[in-house]
Write a protein that holds these residues in place. Structure first.
Motif, PDB file in Angstrom:
ATOM      1  N   PHE A 100      32.397  39.744  42.547  1.00 44.88           N
ATOM      2  CA  PHE A 100      31.064  40.196  42.161  1.00 44.88           C
ATOM      3  C   PHE A 100      30.642  41.500  42.825  1.00 44.88           C
ATOM      4  CE2 PHE A 100      30.809  35.872  40.651  1.00 44.88           C
ATOM      5  CZ  PHE A 100      30.026  35.977  39.519  1.00 44.88           C
ATOM      6  N   PHE A 101      31.242  41.830  43.977  1.00 39.10           N
ATOM      7  CA  PHE A 101      30.760  43.013  44.709  1.00 39.10           C
ATOM      8  C   PHE A 101      31.834  44.073  44.950  1.00 39.10           C
ATOM      9  CE2 PHE A 101      27.898  39.558  45.943  1.00 39.10           C
ATOM     10  CZ  PHE A 101      26.706  40.092  45.493  1.00 39.10           C
ATOM     11  N   SER A 102      32.975  43.956  44.311  1.00 37.35           N
ATOM     12  CA  SER A 102      34.003  44.982  44.471  1.00 37.35           C
ATOM     13  C   SER A 102      33.695  46.167  43.560  1.00 37.35           C
ATOM     14  CB  SER A 102      35.378  44.396  44.137  1.00 37.35           C
ATOM     15  OG  SER A 102      35.444  44.070  42.766  1.00 37.35           O
ATOM     16  N   ASP A 103      34.529  47.216  43.665  1.00 38.78           N
ATOM     17  CA  ASP A 103      34.307  48.413  42.864  1.00 38.78           C
ATOM     18  C   ASP A 103      34.457  48.145  41.366  1.00 38.78           C
ATOM     19  OD1 ASP A 103      33.791  49.913  45.101  1.00 38.78           O
ATOM     20  OD2 ASP A 103      35.885  50.573  45.337  1.00 38.78           O
ATOM     21  N   ASP A 104      35.316  47.183  41.007  1.00 41.20           N
ATOM     22  CA  ASP A 104      35.482  46.875  39.582  1.00 41.20           C
ATOM     23  C   ASP A 104      34.675  45.628  39.185  1.00 41.20           C
ATOM     24  OD1 ASP A 104      37.083  45.058  40.942  1.00 41.20           O
ATOM     25  OD2 ASP A 104      38.559  44.962  39.325  1.00 41.20           O
ATOM     26  N   ALA A 105      33.515  45.452  39.834  1.00 44.03           N
ATOM     27  CA  ALA A 105      32.698  44.248  39.655  1.00 44.03           C
ATOM     28  C   ALA A 105      32.367  43.925  38.198  1.00 44.03           C
ATOM     29  CB  ALA A 105      31.422  44.345  40.480  1.00 44.03           C
ATOM     30  N   PRO A 106      31.920  44.828  37.414  1.00 41.61           N
ATOM     31  CA  PRO A 106      31.582  44.384  36.052  1.00 41.61           C
ATOM     32  C   PRO A 106      32.800  43.823  35.312  1.00 41.61           C
ATOM     33  CG  PRO A 106      30.657  46.553  36.483  1.00 41.61           C
ATOM     34  CD  PRO A 106      31.556  46.213  37.628  1.00 41.61           C
ATOM     35  N   HIS A 107      33.952  44.475  35.484  1.00 42.18           N
ATOM     36  CA  HIS A 107      35.153  44.043  34.769  1.00 42.18           C
ATOM     37  C   HIS A 107      35.691  42.727  35.329  1.00 42.18           C
ATOM     38  CE1 HIS A 107      35.133  47.839  32.678  1.00 42.18           C
ATOM     39  NE2 HIS A 107      35.065  48.477  33.842  1.00 42.18           N
ATOM     40  N   SER A 108      35.637  42.560  36.643  1.00 41.39           N
ATOM     41  CA  SER A 108      36.148  41.317  37.230  1.00 41.39           C
ATOM     42  C   SER A 108      35.265  40.124  36.863  1.00 41.39           C
ATOM     43  CB  SER A 108      36.267  41.449  38.747  1.00 41.39           C
ATOM     44  OG  SER A 108      35.004  41.718  39.332  1.00 41.39           O
ATOM     45  N   VAL A 109      33.955  40.348  36.733  1.00 36.59           N
ATOM     46  CA  VAL A 109      33.052  39.260  36.337  1.00 36.59           C
ATOM     47  C   VAL A 109      33.298  38.896  34.878  1.00 36.59           C
ATOM     48  CG1 VAL A 109      30.636  38.611  36.026  1.00 36.59           C
ATOM     49  CG2 VAL A 109      31.325  39.869  38.060  1.00 36.59           C
ATOM     50  N   ILE A 110      33.473  39.894  34.043  1.00 33.28           N
ATOM     51  CA  ILE A 110      33.768  39.642  32.637  1.00 33.28           C
ATOM     52  C   ILE A 110      35.108  38.900  32.518  1.00 33.28           C
ATOM     53  CG2 ILE A 110      34.375  40.738  30.424  1.00 33.28           C
ATOM     54  CD1 ILE A 110      32.307  42.937  31.192  1.00 33.28           C
ATOM     55  N   GLY A 111      36.057  39.307  33.338  1.00 33.56           N
ATOM     56  CA  GLY A 111      37.355  38.611  33.351  1.00 33.56           C
ATOM     57  C   GLY A 111      37.213  37.162  33.769  1.00 33.56           C
ATOM     58  N   LEU A 112      36.328  36.894  34.707  1.00 33.86           N
ATOM     59  CA  LEU A 112      36.083  35.516  35.151  1.00 33.86           C
ATOM     60  C   LEU A 112      35.585  34.662  34.005  1.00 33.86           C
ATOM     61  CD1 LEU A 112      35.695  33.332  37.411  1.00 33.86           C
ATOM     62  CD2 LEU A 112      33.390  34.251  37.664  1.00 33.86           C
ATOM     63  N   PHE A 113      34.613  35.180  33.264  1.00 38.56           N
ATOM     64  CA  PHE A 113      34.030  34.394  32.194  1.00 38.56           C
ATOM     65  C   PHE A 113      34.881  34.363  30.928  1.00 38.56           C
ATOM     66  CE2 PHE A 113      30.227  35.335  34.786  1.00 38.56           C
ATOM     67  CZ  PHE A 113      29.870  34.029  35.049  1.00 38.56           C
ATOM     68  N   SER A 114      35.789  35.309  30.793  1.00 39.59           N
ATOM     69  CA  SER A 114      36.670  35.287  29.624  1.00 39.59           C
ATOM     70  C   SER A 114      37.979  34.562  29.901  1.00 39.59           C
ATOM     71  CB  SER A 114      36.949  36.713  29.163  1.00 39.59           C
ATOM     72  OG  SER A 114      37.709  37.403  30.147  1.00 39.59           O
ATOM     73  N   GLY A 115      38.157  34.113  31.127  1.00 39.26           N
ATOM     74  CA  GLY A 115      39.347  33.356  31.468  1.00 39.26           C
ATOM     75  C   GLY A 115      40.515  34.198  31.888  1.00 39.26           C
ATOM     76  N   ARG A 116      40.320  35.492  32.161  1.00 42.66           N
ATOM     77  CA  ARG A 116      41.421  36.356  32.560  1.00 42.66           C
ATOM     78  C   ARG A 116      41.494  36.543  34.074  1.00 42.66           C
ATOM     79  NH1 ARG A 116      40.036  41.378  28.996  1.00 42.66           N
ATOM     80  NH2 ARG A 116      38.003  40.580  29.577  1.00 42.66           N
ATOM     81  N   ALA A 117      40.563  35.965  34.814  1.00 44.58           N
ATOM     82  CA  ALA A 117      40.571  36.169  36.274  1.00 44.58           C
ATOM     83  C   ALA A 117      41.315  35.073  36.980  1.00 44.58           C
ATOM     84  CB  ALA A 117      39.151  36.234  36.800  1.00 44.58           C
TER      85      ALA A 117
END
Length: 159
Positions: free
Chosen positions: A142-159
């Protein structure tokens, strides 16, 4: 004593409350309360199943009945005094007294305090380590430099 008998006897506090109020406070139950008592008893019987009615009055059954009476008494006392006492203080006192009495009863139940603490720590710390790691992973996500993409990946099942 089997578990369904124990559950049935413990849950008898529900129909006991109005009956104990009648006995101690001289307030007879109203018609709707009598219907509620009957429905509660029938519901308990249906939930507990036929095994619950194989009652022998052993020490376990007697202790469980005393516990149900104590719970019913507690409910009556809470109802009586809830408006005149600080419920937060009552809760703290109940927790401290219950914990203290349980702690004091451990040796009589054959439980060693050190062994109980060791078992508690053994079970607690591995779970805490897993939860702490998941929390750290989420903080990074949630707080890294790629936060928006990592959060989206979490909810899309790619994280």
């Amino acid at each position: 004593m089997n578990s369904s008998t124990s559950a049935f006897l413990t849950a008898l506090y529900v129909p006991m409350v109005p009956l104990l109020q009648w006995a101690t406070m001289r307030r007879p139950p109203q018609t709707t309360t009598w219907i509620g008592i009957a429905l509660a008893f029938i519901g308990l019987a249906l939930l507990a199943g036929p095994d619950a009615f194989h009652l022998g009055l052993g020490i376990g059954e007697i202790a469980t009945l005393f516990s149900a009476v104590a719970i019913a008494g507690e409910i009556i006392l809470i109802g009586r005094f809830a408006s005149v006492v600080d419920s937060s203080r009552v809760t703290v006192v109940q927790l401290l007294v219950g914990g203290g009495l349980s702690f004091a009863a451990m040796p009589f139940a054959g439980e060693a305090i050190e062994a109980a603490l060791t078992d508690y720590e053994r079970d607690l710390f591995p779970r805490a380590e897993v939860v702490a790691q998941a929390s750290a992973d989420n903080l990074k996500r949630f707080f890294s430099d790629d936060a928006p993409h990592s959060v989206i990946g979490l909810f899309s099942g790619r994280a």
